[in-house]
Scaffold this motif. Structure first.
Motif, mmCIF file in Angstrom:
data_model
loop_
_atom_site.group_PDB
_atom_site.id
_atom_site.type_symbol
_atom_site.label_atom_id
_atom_site.label_comp_id
_atom_site.label_asym_id
_atom_site.label_seq_id
_atom_site.Cartn_x
_atom_site.Cartn_y
_atom_site.Cartn_z
ATOM 1 N N MET A 1 0.841 -1.204 0.000
ATOM 2 C CA MET A 1 0.000 0.000 0.000
ATOM 3 C C MET A 1 0.870 1.246 0.000
ATOM 4 O O MET A 1 1.878 1.306 0.694
ATOM 5 N N LYS A 2 0.479 2.253 -0.808
ATOM 6 C CA LYS A 2 1.267 3.487 -0.875
ATOM 7 C C LYS A 2 1.126 4.283 0.417
ATOM 8 O O LYS A 2 0.127 4.177 1.138
ATOM 9 N N GLN A 3 2.170 5.095 0.642
ATOM 10 C CA GLN A 3 2.192 5.816 1.912
ATOM 11 C C GLN A 3 0.994 6.756 2.087
ATOM 12 O O GLN A 3 0.360 6.767 3.136
ATOM 13 N N GLU A 4 0.672 7.516 1.005
ATOM 14 C CA GLU A 4 -0.451 8.462 1.140
ATOM 15 C C GLU A 4 -1.744 7.711 1.432
ATOM 16 O O GLU A 4 -2.603 8.188 2.188
ATOM 17 N N ASP A 5 -1.873 6.520 0.808
ATOM 18 C CA ASP A 5 -3.076 5.740 1.044
ATOM 19 C C ASP A 5 -3.177 5.331 2.508
ATOM 20 O O ASP A 5 -4.243 5.383 3.113
ATOM 21 N N THR A 6 -2.033 4.934 3.064
ATOM 22 C CA THR A 6 -2.024 4.544 4.477
ATOM 23 C C THR A 6 -2.454 5.715 5.351
ATOM 24 O O THR A 6 -3.239 5.569 6.281
ATOM 25 N N TYR A 7 -1.923 6.907 5.030
ATOM 26 C CA TYR A 7 -2.288 8.089 5.819
ATOM 27 C C TYR A 7 -3.784 8.361 5.744
ATOM 28 O O TYR A 7 -4.439 8.642 6.738
ATOM 29 N N ALA A 39 -4.244 -4.745 10.376
ATOM 30 C CA ALA A 39 -3.693 -6.065 10.077
ATOM 31 C C ALA A 39 -4.144 -6.509 8.686
ATOM 32 O O ALA A 39 -3.361 -7.033 7.898
ATOM 33 N N ALA A 40 -5.433 -6.233 8.369
ATOM 34 C CA ALA A 40 -5.973 -6.647 7.069
ATOM 35 C C ALA A 40 -5.257 -5.923 5.927
ATOM 36 O O ALA A 40 -5.084 -6.472 4.852
ATOM 37 N N TYR A 41 -4.845 -4.674 6.170
ATOM 38 C CA TYR A 41 -4.171 -3.911 5.120
ATOM 39 C C TYR A 41 -2.656 -4.118 5.143
ATOM 40 O O TYR A 41 -1.915 -3.457 4.431
ATOM 41 N N GLY A 42 -2.193 -5.004 6.000
ATOM 42 C CA GLY A 42 -0.777 -5.339 6.011
ATOM 43 C C GLY A 42 0.131 -4.320 6.686
ATOM 44 O O GLY A 42 1.336 -4.304 6.460
ATOM 45 N N VAL A 43 -0.438 -3.443 7.532
ATOM 46 C CA VAL A 43 0.409 -2.538 8.310
ATOM 47 C C VAL A 43 0.825 -3.316 9.555
ATOM 48 O O VAL A 43 -0.015 -3.695 10.364
ATOM 49 N N LYS A 44 2.117 -3.577 9.688
ATOM 50 C CA LYS A 44 2.537 -4.501 10.751
ATOM 51 C C LYS A 44 2.552 -3.849 12.123
ATOM 52 O O LYS A 44 2.091 -4.410 13.098
ATOM 53 N N ASN A 45 3.115 -2.645 12.187
ATOM 54 C CA ASN A 45 3.229 -2.029 13.511
ATOM 55 C C ASN A 45 2.177 -0.957 13.713
ATOM 56 O O ASN A 45 2.405 0.209 13.438
ATOM 57 N N ILE A 55 -8.522 9.120 21.420
ATOM 58 C CA ILE A 55 -8.003 7.923 20.762
ATOM 59 C C ILE A 55 -6.691 8.286 20.082
ATOM 60 O O ILE A 55 -6.597 9.330 19.434
ATOM 61 N N ILE A 56 -5.675 7.456 20.272
ATOM 62 C CA ILE A 56 -4.393 7.686 19.612
ATOM 63 C C ILE A 56 -4.036 6.440 18.816
ATOM 64 O O ILE A 56 -4.103 5.331 19.345
ATOM 65 N N VAL A 57 -3.694 6.626 17.544
ATOM 66 C CA VAL A 57 -3.230 5.500 16.741
ATOM 67 C C VAL A 57 -1.875 5.870 16.183
ATOM 68 O O VAL A 57 -1.689 6.959 15.642
ATOM 69 N N SER A 58 -0.907 4.986 16.360
ATOM 70 C CA SER A 58 0.431 5.244 15.866
ATOM 71 C C SER A 58 0.839 4.114 14.928
ATOM 72 O O SER A 58 0.705 2.946 15.274
ATOM 73 N N LEU A 59 1.308 4.501 13.722
ATOM 74 C CA LEU A 59 1.704 3.499 12.737
ATOM 75 C C LEU A 59 3.186 3.631 12.443
ATOM 76 O O LEU A 59 3.706 4.736 12.326
#
Lengths: 257, 146
Positions: A1-7, A39-45, A55-59
């Motif tokens: 997945m591209k970085q902008e998409d992840t953001y 997890a489904a999108y393959g972001v491991k951490n 709510i805080i989410v850190s990738l």
């Protein structure tokens, strides 16, 4: 997945989590939903920390960049249908890996989740107060009617003040005060013989029973911060209700106590 | 308690739970299951009286059974268990005990206040422990995607 998409995905996921929490979902459900989506999108951490106030989410992405995003949670109002729809959306996102415009469309759709008309809710305040009057052992038809009417009145107050975004402790206090004032007035004119059952029945519509159970459940599951936040809120709401009752007994002081 | 009272309590528990179902925006057939669950929970509480006299113990049993009902229905109807688990326990919310605690505090009646307060806390803890235990079992052994 591209970085902008992840953001972009991160921002959408937070929107979903915020809506879930504000509809009254359990904290572990909120945290689990986020973990499952990433997890489904393959972001491991992916690290999620949710409480009932933010709510805080850190990738951490594969190339080492770190992105953290947080959202403030507004007021919480239980809306089961909304939780249900958000939950199905999360499941679908995981199964079908929807892209962000699609997720956006779904979020907009869920924002339009129908609620029952205000008049129906007000009516049910009355019905609940009537039902619980009988439930707690009252057997007098006149008292039953007054109990239901007082329930309707607290329903109207809640609806009016809710529209005006009044502080929720104030709403509970005013509801409890109005209910108790009416009941004690009826008692002093000997229209009703006992106040206890009517008061308990009407307290049932006001009391944050769900909040208390939610708070203890969060505590026992290990989400201590959310549990304590909810518990304090419940205690203050109960105090606000009690204040209405206390003030009334002061006003009627010499007559009844 | 006589049968008439038991029937009245069960029916009013149904109506009360239904009312809260509307306030919490439960829709469609889920609303029916939630309201019936509320009635069943209270009926179970009444039926258990000869077996277990202690109210907190009965609260624990009823709350565990309600949560099982909720978890099973949640899997059948594909909805979060919360939809049913909390609402079916509405008739058991210790509103009466809380009111008596408050009035005792107002009367400066510590002899009534302290036991009532402890009793209210016992009921609330029993209620949530029942939910937590059963939820944990379901999540550990029957866990599917919910």
């Amino acid at each position: 997945m591209k970085q902008e998409d992840t953001y972009r995905l991160l921002s959408k996921v937070l929107e979903i989590l915020k809506m879930m929490t504000e509809a009254g979902a359990e904290i572990y459900r909120v945290e689990e939903s986020a973990s499952r989506i990433f997890a489904a999108y393959g972001v491991k951490n992916a690290d999620v920390y949710a409480t009932t106030s933010n709510i805080i989410v850190s990738l951490e992405l594969d190339d080492g960049t770190i992105k953290t995003h947080s959202r403030r949670i507004g007021s919480i109002a239980t809306d089961i249908e909304r939780i249900d729809r958000l939950n199905s959306l999360v499941r679908r996102i995981c199964e079908q890996k929807l892209d962000t415009p699609q997720i956006d469309k779904e979020i907009e759709y869920i924002k339009g989740t129908p609620t029952y008309p205000t008049i129906v809710n007000i009516l049910f305040y009355g019905i609940i107060a009537g039902a619980f009057y009988f439930f707690f052992g009252g057997r007098n038809i006149v008292e039953l009617l007054f109990s239901a009417v007082i329930g309707l009145i607290t329903g109207v107050i809640t609806a009016l003040l809710g529209k005006a975004n009044t502080n929720k402790f104030m709403v509970k206090f005013l509801c409890s005060l109005t209910a108790c004032l009416i009941i004690f007035t009826l008692k002093s004119f000997s229209v009703v013989t006992s106040v206890d059952n009517i008061i308990i029945a009407n307290i049932m519509t006001l009391i944050p029973g769900i909040g208390l159970t939610n708070s203890l459940r969060d505590l026992f599951v290990g989400d201590s911060v959310s549990g304590i936040l909810r518990l304090i809120e419940v205690a203050l709401l109960a105090l606000a209700i009690a204040c209405g009752y206390i003030l009334t007994t002061f006003i009627f002081g010499g007559v009844l106590l | 308690m006589n049968y008439a009272d038991m029937i009245i309590q069960s029916v009013t528990a149904l109506v009360g739970t239904l009312g809260f179902g509307f306030l919490f925006n439960i829709r469609g057939k889920k609303l029916v299951f939630a309201a019936v669950g509320g009635m069943l929970a209270w009926m179970l509480f009444l039926v258990l009286e000869p077996v277990a006299e202690s109210e907190p113990l009965r609260y624990l049993i009823v709350s565990a059974c309600s949560t099982t009902y909720a978890e099973v229905l949640a899997r059948i109807l594909k909805t979060p268990a919360t939809t049913f688990s909390i609402i079916t326990l509405i008739p058991l919310v210790p509103g009466g005990a809380l009111y008596q605690t408050t009035t005792a505090a107002l009367d400066r009646n510590t002899e009534v206040f302290v036991p009532k307060l402890i009793y209210t806390i016992e009921l609330a803890v029993a209620l949530s422990l029942g939910i937590v235990i059963v939820t944990a079992i379901f999540r550990r052994f029957v866990h599917k995607k919910v």
